[in-house]
Scaffold this motif. Sequence first.
Motif, mmCIF file in Angstrom:
data_model
loop_
_atom_site.group_PDB
_atom_site.id
_atom_site.type_symbol
_atom_site.label_atom_id
_atom_site.label_comp_id
_atom_site.label_asym_id
_atom_site.label_seq_id
_atom_site.Cartn_x
_atom_site.Cartn_y
_atom_site.Cartn_z
ATOM 1 N N GLU A 193 -18.785 -8.319 -22.605
ATOM 2 C CA GLU A 193 -19.255 -9.426 -22.001
ATOM 3 C C GLU A 193 -19.907 -10.360 -22.659
ATOM 4 N N LEU A 194 -20.948 -9.962 -23.815
ATOM 5 C CA LEU A 194 -21.512 -10.955 -24.571
ATOM 6 C C LEU A 194 -20.634 -11.334 -25.663
ATOM 7 N N ILE A 195 -19.737 -10.608 -26.146
ATOM 8 C CA ILE A 195 -18.959 -11.087 -27.136
ATOM 9 C C ILE A 195 -17.743 -12.366 -26.394
ATOM 10 N N TYR A 196 -17.482 -11.940 -25.232
ATOM 11 C CA TYR A 196 -16.659 -12.908 -24.471
ATOM 12 C C TYR A 196 -17.284 -14.165 -24.315
ATOM 13 N N GLU A 197 -18.769 -14.250 -24.050
ATOM 14 C CA GLU A 197 -19.423 -15.581 -23.475
ATOM 15 C C GLU A 197 -19.371 -16.333 -24.877
ATOM 16 N N ARG A 198 -19.573 -15.547 -26.120
ATOM 17 C CA ARG A 198 -19.654 -16.651 -27.475
ATOM 18 C C ARG A 198 -18.295 -16.923 -27.797
ATOM 19 N N TYR A 199 -17.207 -16.246 -27.557
ATOM 20 C CA TYR A 199 -16.034 -16.849 -27.952
ATOM 21 C C TYR A 199 -15.005 -17.385 -27.135
ATOM 22 N N LYS A 200 -15.085 -17.377 -25.840
ATOM 23 C CA LYS A 200 -14.252 -17.748 -24.803
ATOM 24 C C LYS A 200 -13.548 -18.770 -25.154
ATOM 25 N N GLU A 201 -14.259 -19.871 -25.519
ATOM 26 C CA GLU A 201 -13.729 -21.168 -25.830
ATOM 27 C C GLU A 201 -12.816 -21.376 -27.156
ATOM 28 N N LYS A 202 -12.778 -20.167 -27.861
ATOM 29 C CA LYS A 202 -12.210 -20.156 -29.088
ATOM 30 C C LYS A 202 -10.922 -19.165 -29.093
ATOM 31 N N ILE A 203 -10.695 -18.390 -28.270
ATOM 32 C CA ILE A 203 -9.781 -17.360 -28.005
ATOM 33 C C ILE A 203 -8.872 -17.737 -26.794
ATOM 34 N N ASP A 204 -7.718 -16.716 -26.823
ATOM 35 C CA ASP A 204 -6.911 -16.865 -25.733
ATOM 36 C C ASP A 204 -7.173 -15.809 -24.761
ATOM 37 N N ILE A 205 -7.529 -14.593 -25.217
ATOM 38 C CA ILE A 205 -7.863 -13.555 -24.350
ATOM 39 C C ILE A 205 -8.655 -12.363 -25.038
ATOM 40 N N MET A 206 -9.496 -11.805 -24.335
ATOM 41 C CA MET A 206 -10.551 -10.983 -24.594
ATOM 42 C C MET A 206 -10.095 -9.401 -23.894
ATOM 43 N N ILE A 207 -9.824 -8.395 -24.692
ATOM 44 C CA ILE A 207 -9.921 -7.200 -24.235
ATOM 45 C C ILE A 207 -10.920 -6.480 -23.806
ATOM 46 N N ASP A 208 -11.615 -6.332 -22.660
ATOM 47 C CA ASP A 208 -12.629 -5.404 -22.539
ATOM 48 C C ASP A 208 -12.433 -3.804 -22.580
ATOM 49 N N GLY A 209 -12.428 -3.311 -23.508
ATOM 50 C CA GLY A 209 -12.177 -1.785 -23.822
ATOM 51 C C GLY A 209 -13.441 -0.869 -23.608
ATOM 52 N N GLY A 210 -14.548 -1.333 -23.184
ATOM 53 C CA GLY A 210 -15.758 -0.875 -23.141
ATOM 54 C C GLY A 210 -16.459 -1.178 -24.546
ATOM 55 N N TYR A 211 -17.830 -0.434 -24.344
ATOM 56 C CA TYR A 211 -18.634 -0.950 -25.491
ATOM 57 C C TYR A 211 -18.201 -0.456 -26.731
ATOM 58 N N GLY A 212 -18.406 -1.249 -27.816
ATOM 59 C CA GLY A 212 -17.937 -1.091 -29.188
ATOM 60 C C GLY A 212 -18.932 -0.322 -29.681
ATOM 61 N N LYS A 213 -18.886 -0.072 -31.162
ATOM 62 C CA LYS A 213 -19.797 0.502 -31.965
ATOM 63 C C LYS A 213 -20.518 -0.831 -32.901
ATOM 64 N N ASN A 214 -21.445 -0.396 -33.739
ATOM 65 C CA ASN A 214 -22.152 -1.699 -34.145
ATOM 66 C C ASN A 214 -22.080 -1.217 -35.764
ATOM 67 N N ILE A 215 -21.114 -0.238 -36.483
ATOM 68 C CA ILE A 215 -21.171 0.066 -37.519
ATOM 69 C C ILE A 215 -19.734 -0.260 -38.133
ATOM 70 N N ALA A 216 -19.517 -0.894 -39.029
ATOM 71 C CA ALA A 216 -18.043 -1.168 -39.499
ATOM 72 C C ALA A 216 -17.246 -0.184 -40.088
ATOM 73 N N SER A 217 -16.073 -0.317 -40.425
ATOM 74 C CA SER A 217 -15.161 0.734 -41.030
ATOM 75 C C SER A 217 -15.671 1.126 -42.383
ATOM 76 N N THR A 218 -15.331 2.203 -42.921
ATOM 77 C CA THR A 218 -15.683 2.554 -44.401
ATOM 78 C C THR A 218 -14.213 1.941 -45.346
ATOM 79 N N ILE A 219 -14.578 1.172 -46.336
ATOM 80 C CA ILE A 219 -13.375 0.652 -47.200
ATOM 81 C C ILE A 219 -13.181 1.360 -48.345
ATOM 82 N N ILE A 220 -12.082 1.707 -48.509
ATOM 83 C CA ILE A 220 -11.816 2.384 -49.659
ATOM 84 C C ILE A 220 -10.763 1.585 -50.466
ATOM 85 N N ASP A 221 -10.895 1.555 -51.808
ATOM 86 C CA ASP A 221 -9.966 1.067 -52.664
ATOM 87 C C ASP A 221 -9.055 1.859 -53.401
#
Length: 205
Positions: A159-187
């Motif tokens: 909901e906080l993500i949507y409040e911030r981006y709602k004017e800039k996107i077309d749809i927000m999918i609420d799939g529950g709380y996300g995590k706050n750590i990004a993916s591991t990147i492997i080159d």
Amino acid sequence: MITKIFPENPNSKEIQKVVRILKSDGVIIYPTDTIYGIGCDIYSSKAVERIAKIKNLDPDKAQFSLVCHDLSHISDYTKQLENLIFKVMKRNLPGPFTFILEANSNVPKMFKLNKKKTVGIRIPNNSIALEIVKELGHPIFTTSVIDDDEIIEYTTDPELIYERYKEKIDIMIDGGYGKNIASTIIDCTGGEINIVRQGIGELKL
């Protein structure tokens, strides 16, 4: 617009609605197995430019990734993988990893902007994201939702993500709380496996 989709059993009508938006040059925010992502159809240059603008990135220099549905999907957009790399990907995907691979000619030109001609590949362990890509029929272009807060890098509350981006996107999918750590990147572009960013995923070799 915001829509609730449950990851345990994604509603096919809602998935189809999201895909129609993607096919119409739309920009979406959707859940992954790490942080929420901003995505669009890889063949929509207009939508790609919109995402670059949202994140204040130069489209000519930005590093983006493709979200694929499965391993066979990956081979459509990358050069032939060495056996070692394929086995590692098979062992770890779907999962919270971004594999940097050499792109082939099927990748839209706007992605091959760096001299290395590489592309980041994601197969997140999230049924909503995978169903969207499966229904679309090809990968989506993706980048992470990043918070402006200097301490909290990633917002987890949809909901906080949507409040911030709602004017800039077309749809927000609420799939529950996300995590706050990004993916591991492997080159993997040198034929070797090199972890360039340790994220939430612990790579199994």
